[in-house]
Design an enzyme around this catalytic site. Structure first.
Site, PDB file in Angstrom:
ATOM      1  N   LYS A  54       0.810  -1.233   0.000  1.00 57.53           N
ATOM      2  CA  LYS A  54       0.000   0.000   0.000  1.00 57.53           C
ATOM      3  C   LYS A  54       0.843   1.284   0.000  1.00 57.53           C
ATOM      4  N   CYS A 144     -13.829   0.591  15.719  1.00 53.02           N
ATOM      5  CA  CYS A 144     -12.591  -0.138  15.480  1.00 53.02           C
ATOM      6  C   CYS A 144     -11.979  -0.675  16.769  1.00 53.02           C
ATOM      7  N   MET A 145     -11.401   0.201  17.585  1.00 50.41           N
ATOM      8  CA  MET A 145     -10.630  -0.243  18.745  1.00 50.41           C
ATOM      9  C   MET A 145     -11.347  -0.040  20.074  1.00 50.41           C
ATOM     10  N   MET A 304     -10.648  -6.930  14.205  1.00 52.71           N
ATOM     11  CA  MET A 304     -12.068  -6.599  14.086  1.00 52.71           C
ATOM     12  C   MET A 304     -13.027  -7.787  14.248  1.00 52.71           C
ATOM     13  N   GLY A 341      -5.984  -0.771  14.273  1.00 46.58           N
ATOM     14  CA  GLY A 341      -6.340  -0.628  12.861  1.00 46.58           C
ATOM     15  C   GLY A 341      -5.565   0.467  12.169  1.00 46.58           C
ATOM     16  N   GLN A 342      -5.782   1.688  12.633  1.00 48.25           N
ATOM     17  CA  GLN A 342      -5.254   2.845  11.915  1.00 48.25           C
ATOM     18  C   GLN A 342      -3.899   3.275  12.472  1.00 48.25           C
TER      19      GLN A 342
HETATM   20  N1  LIG Z   1     -18.964  -2.815   7.008  1.00 45.79           N
HETATM   21  C1  LIG Z   1     -17.870  -2.395   7.627  1.00 45.79           C
HETATM   22  N2  LIG Z   1     -17.694  -1.088   7.875  1.00 45.79           N
HETATM   23  C2  LIG Z   1     -16.589  -0.669   8.526  1.00 45.79           C
HETATM   24  C3  LIG Z   1     -15.601  -1.595   8.963  1.00 45.79           C
HETATM   25  C4  LIG Z   1     -15.801  -2.980   8.671  1.00 45.79           C
HETATM   26  O1  LIG Z   1     -14.983  -3.854   8.998  1.00 45.79           O
HETATM   27  N3  LIG Z   1     -16.943  -3.329   8.005  1.00 45.79           N
HETATM   28  N4  LIG Z   1     -14.505  -1.158   9.652  1.00 45.79           N
HETATM   29  C5  LIG Z   1     -14.611   0.101  10.401  1.00 45.79           C
HETATM   30  C6  LIG Z   1     -13.269   0.553  10.801  1.00 45.79           C
HETATM   31  S1  LIG Z   1     -12.369  -0.524  11.770  1.00 45.79           S
HETATM   32  C7  LIG Z   1     -12.748   1.732  10.440  1.00 45.79           C
HETATM   33  S2  LIG Z   1     -11.246   2.226  11.090  1.00 45.79           S
HETATM   34  C8  LIG Z   1     -13.505   2.657   9.574  1.00 45.79           C
HETATM   35  C9  LIG Z   1     -12.644   3.444   8.589  1.00 45.79           C
HETATM   36  O2  LIG Z   1     -13.474   4.268   7.849  1.00 45.79           O
HETATM   37  P1  LIG Z   1     -13.073   5.766   7.409  1.00 45.79           P
HETATM   38  O3  LIG Z   1     -12.379   6.453   8.495  1.00 45.79           O
HETATM   39  O4  LIG Z   1     -14.318   6.410   6.930  1.00 45.79           O
HETATM   40  O5  LIG Z   1     -12.130   5.416   6.192  1.00 45.79           O
HETATM   41  P2  LIG Z   1     -11.021   6.204   5.380  1.00 45.79           P
HETATM   42  O6  LIG Z   1     -11.248   5.921   3.950  1.00 45.79           O
HETATM   43  O7  LIG Z   1      -9.705   5.854   5.931  1.00 45.79           O
HETATM   44  O8  LIG Z   1     -11.362   7.719   5.669  1.00 45.79           O
HETATM   45  C10 LIG Z   1     -10.381   8.656   5.897  1.00 45.79           C
HETATM   46  C11 LIG Z   1     -10.779   9.974   5.267  1.00 45.79           C
HETATM   47  O9  LIG Z   1      -9.809  10.953   5.625  1.00 45.79           O
HETATM   48  C12 LIG Z   1      -9.269  11.557   4.448  1.00 45.79           C
HETATM   49  N5  LIG Z   1      -7.880  11.921   4.767  1.00 45.79           N
HETATM   50  C13 LIG Z   1      -6.724  11.282   4.486  1.00 45.79           C
HETATM   51  N6  LIG Z   1      -5.688  11.917   5.073  1.00 45.79           N
HETATM   52  C14 LIG Z   1      -6.198  12.977   5.734  1.00 45.79           C
HETATM   53  C15 LIG Z   1      -5.632  13.997   6.572  1.00 45.79           C
HETATM   54  O10 LIG Z   1      -4.433  14.049   6.841  1.00 45.79           O
HETATM   55  N7  LIG Z   1      -6.513  14.898   7.096  1.00 45.79           N
HETATM   56  C16 LIG Z   1      -7.845  14.886   6.843  1.00 45.79           C
HETATM   57  N8  LIG Z   1      -8.629  15.795   7.404  1.00 45.79           N
HETATM   58  N9  LIG Z   1      -8.387  13.945   6.035  1.00 45.79           N
HETATM   59  C17 LIG Z   1      -7.579  13.001   5.521  1.00 45.79           C
HETATM   60  C18 LIG Z   1      -9.447  10.549   3.368  1.00 45.79           C
HETATM   61  O11 LIG Z   1      -9.507  11.188   2.106  1.00 45.79           O
HETATM   62  C19 LIG Z   1     -10.792   9.891   3.761  1.00 45.79           C
HETATM   63  O12 LIG Z   1     -11.891  10.609   3.267  1.00 45.79           O
HETATM   64  O13 LIG Z   1     -14.466   1.897   8.820  1.00 45.79           O
HETATM   65  C20 LIG Z   1     -15.347   1.179   9.629  1.00 45.79           C
HETATM   66  N10 LIG Z   1     -16.416   0.649   8.793  1.00 45.79           N
HETATM   67  N1  LIG Z   2      -5.393  -3.944   3.382  1.00 46.95           N
HETATM   68  C1  LIG Z   2      -5.908  -3.280   4.405  1.00 46.95           C
HETATM   69  N2  LIG Z   2      -5.310  -3.340   5.618  1.00 46.95           N
HETATM   70  C2  LIG Z   2      -5.862  -2.675   6.659  1.00 46.95           C
HETATM   71  C3  LIG Z   2      -7.018  -1.860   6.507  1.00 46.95           C
HETATM   72  C4  LIG Z   2      -7.596  -1.787   5.201  1.00 46.95           C
HETATM   73  O1  LIG Z   2      -8.599  -1.084   4.981  1.00 46.95           O
HETATM   74  N3  LIG Z   2      -7.014  -2.509   4.197  1.00 46.95           N
HETATM   75  N4  LIG Z   2      -7.562  -1.217   7.567  1.00 46.95           N
HETATM   76  C5  LIG Z   2      -6.860  -1.158   8.852  1.00 46.95           C
HETATM   77  C6  LIG Z   2      -7.846  -1.074   9.943  1.00 46.95           C
HETATM   78  S1  LIG Z   2      -8.466   0.453  10.362  1.00 46.95           S
HETATM   79  C7  LIG Z   2      -8.228  -2.145  10.665  1.00 46.95           C
HETATM   80  S2  LIG Z   2      -9.371  -1.966  11.909  1.00 46.95           S
HETATM   81  C8  LIG Z   2      -7.611  -3.443  10.476  1.00 46.95           C
HETATM   82  C9  LIG Z   2      -8.622  -4.589  10.470  1.00 46.95           C
HETATM   83  O2  LIG Z   2      -7.953  -5.790  10.335  1.00 46.95           O
HETATM   84  P1  LIG Z   2      -8.713  -7.158  10.443  1.00 46.95           P
HETATM   85  O3  LIG Z   2      -9.528  -7.185  11.662  1.00 46.95           O
HETATM   86  O4  LIG Z   2      -7.724  -8.236  10.267  1.00 46.95           O
HETATM   87  O5  LIG Z   2      -9.653  -7.110   9.143  1.00 46.95           O
HETATM   88  P2  LIG Z   2     -11.168  -7.454   8.788  1.00 46.95           P
HETATM   89  O6  LIG Z   2     -11.155  -7.898   7.381  1.00 46.95           O
HETATM   90  O7  LIG Z   2     -12.041  -6.314   9.142  1.00 46.95           O
HETATM   91  O8  LIG Z   2     -11.613  -8.657   9.737  1.00 46.95           O
HETATM   92  C10 LIG Z   2     -10.768  -9.693  10.138  1.00 46.95           C
HETATM   93  C11 LIG Z   2     -11.384 -11.043  10.083  1.00 46.95           C
HETATM   94  O9  LIG Z   2     -12.416 -11.220  11.050  1.00 46.95           O
HETATM   95  C12 LIG Z   2     -13.138 -12.353  10.608  1.00 46.95           C
HETATM   96  N5  LIG Z   2     -14.360 -12.496  11.405  1.00 46.95           N
HETATM   97  C13 LIG Z   2     -15.588 -12.053  11.141  1.00 46.95           C
HETATM   98  N6  LIG Z   2     -16.430 -12.389  12.133  1.00 46.95           N
HETATM   99  C14 LIG Z   2     -15.715 -13.066  13.050  1.00 46.95           C
HETATM  100  C15 LIG Z   2     -16.019 -13.665  14.315  1.00 46.95           C
HETATM  101  O10 LIG Z   2     -17.139 -13.622  14.817  1.00 46.95           O
HETATM  102  N7  LIG Z   2     -15.002 -14.280  14.981  1.00 46.95           N
HETATM  103  C16 LIG Z   2     -13.750 -14.367  14.472  1.00 46.95           C
HETATM  104  N8  LIG Z   2     -12.838 -15.009  15.181  1.00 46.95           N
HETATM  105  N9  LIG Z   2     -13.439 -13.823  13.277  1.00 46.95           N
HETATM  106  C17 LIG Z   2     -14.402 -13.161  12.587  1.00 46.95           C
HETATM  107  C18 LIG Z   2     -13.351 -12.054   9.146  1.00 46.95           C
HETATM  108  O11 LIG Z   2     -13.647 -13.218   8.418  1.00 46.95           O
HETATM  109  C19 LIG Z   2     -12.023 -11.416   8.757  1.00 46.95           C
HETATM  110  O12 LIG Z   2     -11.172 -12.314   8.083  1.00 46.95           O
HETATM  111  O13 LIG Z   2      -6.904  -3.483   9.247  1.00 46.95           O
HETATM  112  C20 LIG Z   2      -6.013  -2.401   9.059  1.00 46.95           C
HETATM  113  N10 LIG Z   2      -5.263  -2.757   7.875  1.00 46.95           N
HETATM  114  S1  SF4 Z   3       2.161   0.173   8.404  1.00 47.01           S
HETATM  115 FE1  SF4 Z   3       0.742  -1.383   7.661  1.00 47.01          FE
HETATM  116  S2  SF4 Z   3       0.116  -0.617   5.663  1.00 47.01           S
HETATM  117 FE2  SF4 Z   3       1.984   0.465   6.214  1.00 47.01          FE
HETATM  118  S3  SF4 Z   3       3.666  -0.741   5.330  1.00 47.01           S
HETATM  119 FE3  SF4 Z   3       3.387  -1.422   7.440  1.00 47.01          FE
HETATM  120  S4  SF4 Z   3       2.025  -3.183   7.255  1.00 47.01           S
HETATM  121 FE4  SF4 Z   3       1.842  -2.033   5.336  1.00 47.01          FE
HETATM  122 MO   LIG Z   4     -10.166   0.307  11.946  1.00 53.56          MO
END
Ligand SMILES: Nc1nc2c(c(=O)[nH]1)N[C@H]1C(S)=C(S)[C@@H](COP(=O)(O)OP(=O)(O)OC[C@H]3O[C@@H](n4cnc5c(=O)[nH]c(N)nc54)[C@H](O)[C@@H]3O)O[C@H]1N2
Ligand SMILES: Nc1nc2c(c(=O)[nH]1)N[C@H]1C(S)=C(S)[C@@H](COP(=O)(O)OP(=O)(O)OC[C@H]3O[C@@H](n4cnc5c(=O)[nH]c(N)nc54)[C@H](O)[C@@H]3O)O[C@H]1N2
Ligand code: SF4
Ligand SMILES: [Mo]
Length: 726
Positions: A54, A144-145, A304, A341-342
């Protein structure tokens, strides 16, 4: 490799990856005020030169589609007009003041991001909680967390992951539960893989996930449990260890409370009972328990699949119970370790960036904590409101009801990432004022704003982030922001000044803000009062606690098993299995779980701009088990209509044995702007954990059917998904 030949680069600089919470160090090549190349930083202690795909493609995403100037419009039906910074901030300040005068401070709210710098978080929180008197500052970390933070706090007395990445090299049992580490935290996964390779017979890897993801490839034991049944499994593991006398009795006696309650509870979870609940062979549960119990060092990673659940906090407590009962915490190679996550969700928690927190892991509800922060901010005692504000989902619900009138959204894209997008849209349309501060435009959220503020993003501003292992890294400003974009901390500072709080917000640099904030960490678990921008620049990244300027930082928390509680003992909490709020029924017979793909980041405002990354998965998919696909007449590669009680989506079938029968999976990267029915959050539920208020994004009930439109199927997928009306 994208980018230009290395010899044409003007200069190289160190920085930090703006994507996931692994927090890798980067070496960044700059030419003509542009980032043109990104490589791993071999000197960064968390990643040692490693990185994933990435960030390599960051140069592709930094220029295209940027929001360059402030814009305003009186309502959402008319086009935006370019405005000056002064005019935009004056307008926002005037409306905030009017709304607060008319309806009180609870009528305004801020929604921020784990992608903020710590300094961005600190200024925004200080403004909201100390000066506007609203605790309505929440962040996407709530999605998330939040469950992990609450789990640590209830068991260990404070938030804060106890272990460090170097424990990976020392552990001989890994429990990877609810985490697709291979795709989402790749550099940690590589390190686990290396450890496994170094001693393949001795090191055991247990993977618990309803999907056999790339993470399961290194598993000795793969447990494909039914979604939402982790507590039954974890309780049964403890049951087995208890019967096999593999618990650490002296650790339990000396360092913990309430074990007897957990003992009584797990008595009711023999492996056969859990096997039924989880749909797993009982002997697999026994094997997993014994592997954990016999390890010299057991390290659990989760994300997650554990946190995003209506029992997310209990799942966290059940994991920590296992560690406390076996004494696998505070020692090399062991510990419960939530994967953040982030990139700076950790820093956000430290800076008090959620509605129930204050800086330095303090709590809004604690009167002493409020007094300490009030004194530091130079405001009268009693200024900070004593009740936590509205959490993310509550905030949008309140806005949709008309109770929150002004919403300020920064660094997050809720119109894609929140569950139940209709609710988000209603909220944003009903609010009198929606300010969106983003680096890009249009996004699904900027699209619904009244005021747009252009944010400088990674490489264009300086500040600090904390990664999953409590390590602080300084991110320098490498290039000038485009157009009139400004750092988030500066935007909040200017807004505070426009509101008249100039004396309390005098900042000219993020270094001053950091210095003010670290004063509030003194004496707390996350004490980093020995850290400054200058020190991080001189010495490189440091792990907290780091209380003095000469302190070298701390690898691991709780080495003497003295926890952050008044008597130093940790607490067991009994945990009971409760399934997801929406179970399968005859109308909605499948459980949908949602998550991520390897090469996309969240709502794709950045990774979506790279052709190479997009190519890997150009459109939404739905993973289905062959038996389920056959039952509903769905063929691999065909379009599927997915419906829940709340809405519908369309995705391309990916029929695979790697998902548990009765479960389907969709990624959440696509929003409605890319095609209304591409958005999986049309389907998801706003049900939340009662303690953490984190939504159950990992389970809701859906039905699937083939999309019988032969003529449409011959068109390119993107057109189909955009034109199809259900
Ligand atoms: N169905 C489903 N929904 C989910 C999740 C899931 O597992 N399933 N996961 C949840 C989780 S864990 C997370 S963390 C959220 C993430 O969801 P979001 O936080 O909505 O995702 P991002 O696309 O990272 O959004 C970041 C935004 O900030 C902007 N940006 C980038 N850099 C900067 C900066 O420096 N400053 C400012 N002001 N803006 C910036 C980007 O353009 C983007 O619009 O989604 C959640 N939603
Ligand atoms: N490539 C990529 N990497 C990322 C992100 C991204 O957007 N893209 N986002 C970042 C962020 S903000 C986050 S929060 C992390 C998330 O990182 P992860 O939590 O690893 O990612 P997810 O795909 O949301 O979910 C993880 C797994 O949970 C499993 N799962 C679903 N339900 C259950 C359950 O009930 N029990 C168990 N044991 N497992 C279950 C799903 O099948 C999935 O494989 O990733 C971070 N890294
Ligand atoms: S911080 Fe996460 S997304 Fe960035 S290089 Fe390391 S593993 Fe990849
Ligand atoms: Mo997240």
């Amino acid at each position: 490799m994208p980018g230009i030949p290395t010899q044409n680069i003007d200069r190289w600089s160190k920085s930090y990856c703006p994507y996931c919470g692994v927090g890798c160090g980067l070496t960044v090549g700059i030419k003509d005020n542009r980032v043109v190349k990104v490589k791993g930083d071999p000197d960064h202690p968390s990643s040692r030169g490693d990185l994933c795909a990435k960030p390599i493609y960051l140069p592709d995403s930094l220029q295209t589609g940027r929001l360059l100037y402030p814009y305003m419009r009186p309502h959402q039906e008319v086009p935006f007009q370019r405005a000056s910074w002064d005019a935009a901030l004056q307008q926002a300040a005037m409306q905030f003041k009017q709304i607060i005068t008319r309806y009180g401070p609870q009528a305004v709210a801020f929604y921020g991001s784990g992608q903020f710098l710590t300094e961005d978080y600190y200024v925004a929180n200080k403004l909201a909680k100390g000066f506007l008197r609203t605790n309505n500052f929440d962040a996407n970390s709530r999605l998330c967390m939040a469950s992990a933070a609450a789990g640590y706090a209830s068991a260990l007395g404070s938030d804060g992951p106890p272990a460090a990445y170097e424990d990976i090299d020392l552990a001989d049992c890994f429990l990877l539960i609810g985490t697709n580490t291979a795709d989402c935290h790749p550099v940690i996964f590589d390190r686990i893989k290396q450890r496994k390779r170094s001693a393949p017979d001795r090191v055991k890897v247990i993977v618990v996930d309803p999907r056999e993801t790339a993470t399961a490839k290194i598993a000795d034991l793969y447990l494909p449990l039914r979604p939402g049944t982790d507590i039954a499994l974890l309780n049964a593991m403890l049951h087995v260890l208890l019967k096999a006398s593999l618990l650490d009795g002296s650790f339990i006696a000396q360092h913990t409370h309430h074990f007897e309650q957990v003992e009584a509870t797990v008595e009711r979870y023999p492996p056969e009972v859990a096997a039924e609940i989880c749909d797993l062979p009982a002997e697999l549960i026994v094997k997993a328990a014994l592997a954990f119990g016999r390890a010299t060092g057991a390290l659990s990673f989760w994300s997650m699949g554990v946190n995003q659940s209506t029992v997310g906090v209990s799942k966290n407590q059940a994991i920590i119970n296992l560690h406390l009962a076996t004494g696998q915490i505070g020692r090399p190679g062991s510990g419960p370790f939530s994967l953040t996550g982030q990139p700076n969700a950790m820093g956000g928690r430290e800076a008090g960036g959620l509605v129930h927190l204050l800086p330095g892991y303090r709590l809004i509800k604690n009167p002493t904590h409020r007094l300490e922060v009030e004194a530091h901010w130079g405001v009268p005692a009693g200024r900070i409101a004593p009740q936590p504000g509205l959490t993310a989902i509550e905030m949008f619900e309140a806005a949709a009801r008309g109770q929150i009138k002004a919403l300020w959204i920064a660094g997050t894209n809720p119109a894609v990432s929140m569950p139940q997008l209709d609710l988000v849209e209603t909220a944003l349309r009903r609010a009198e004022l929606v300010v969106v501060q983003d680096a890009y435009h249009p996004t699904d959220t900027t699209h619904l704003a009244h005021i747009l503020l252009p944010a400088a993003q990674w490489s264009e501003k300086a500040g600090v982030m904390t990664n999953s292992e409590r390590r602080l890294t300084y991110l320098p400003k490498l290039v000038d922001p485009p157009g009139e974009a400004r750092p988030d901390w500066q935007i909040f500072t200017c807004f505070a000044q426009a509101l008249g709080f100039t004396q309390a917000f005098p900042y000219h640099s993020s270094a001053e803000i950091f210095a003010e904030f670290v004063g509030l960490t003194q004496g707390r678990l996350c004490d980093y009062s020995g850290v400054s921008h200058a020190r991080l620049q001189d010495e490189g990244p440091l792990q907290w606690p780091c209380p003095t300027p000469t302190h070298p930082g701390t690898v691991r928390l709780y080495p003497e098993a003295r926890f952050t509680t008044p008597d130093g003992r940790a607490s067991f909490t009994p945990t009971e299995h409760t399934g997801p709020v929406e179970g399968p029924d005859t109308t909605y017979p499948l459980i949908l779980t949602t998550g991520r793909l390897k090469n996309q980041w969240h709502t794709m405002t950045r990774t979506g701009k790279s052709e190479s990354l997009r190519r890997e998965c150009p459109e939404p998919i739905i993973e289905l088990h062959p038996a389920d696909a056959a039952r509903w007449d769905i063929a691999d590669g065909k379009l599927v209509k997915v419906a829940s009680r709340r809405g519908a989506a369309i995705a391309r079938a990916c029929v695979t044995l790697k998902i548990k029968e009765g479960t389907c999976f969709m990624p959440f990267h696509w929003g409605r702007l890319l095609g209304y029915y591409k958005a999986v959050n049309n389907l998801t539920t706003t049900a939340t954990d009662p303690i953490s208020q984190e939504p159950e994004l990992k389970a809701c009930a859906v039905q699937v059917s083939p999309l019988w439109m032969m003529e449409l199927q011959r068109q390119p997928a993107s057109t189909v998904l955009e034109m199809v009306e259900l």
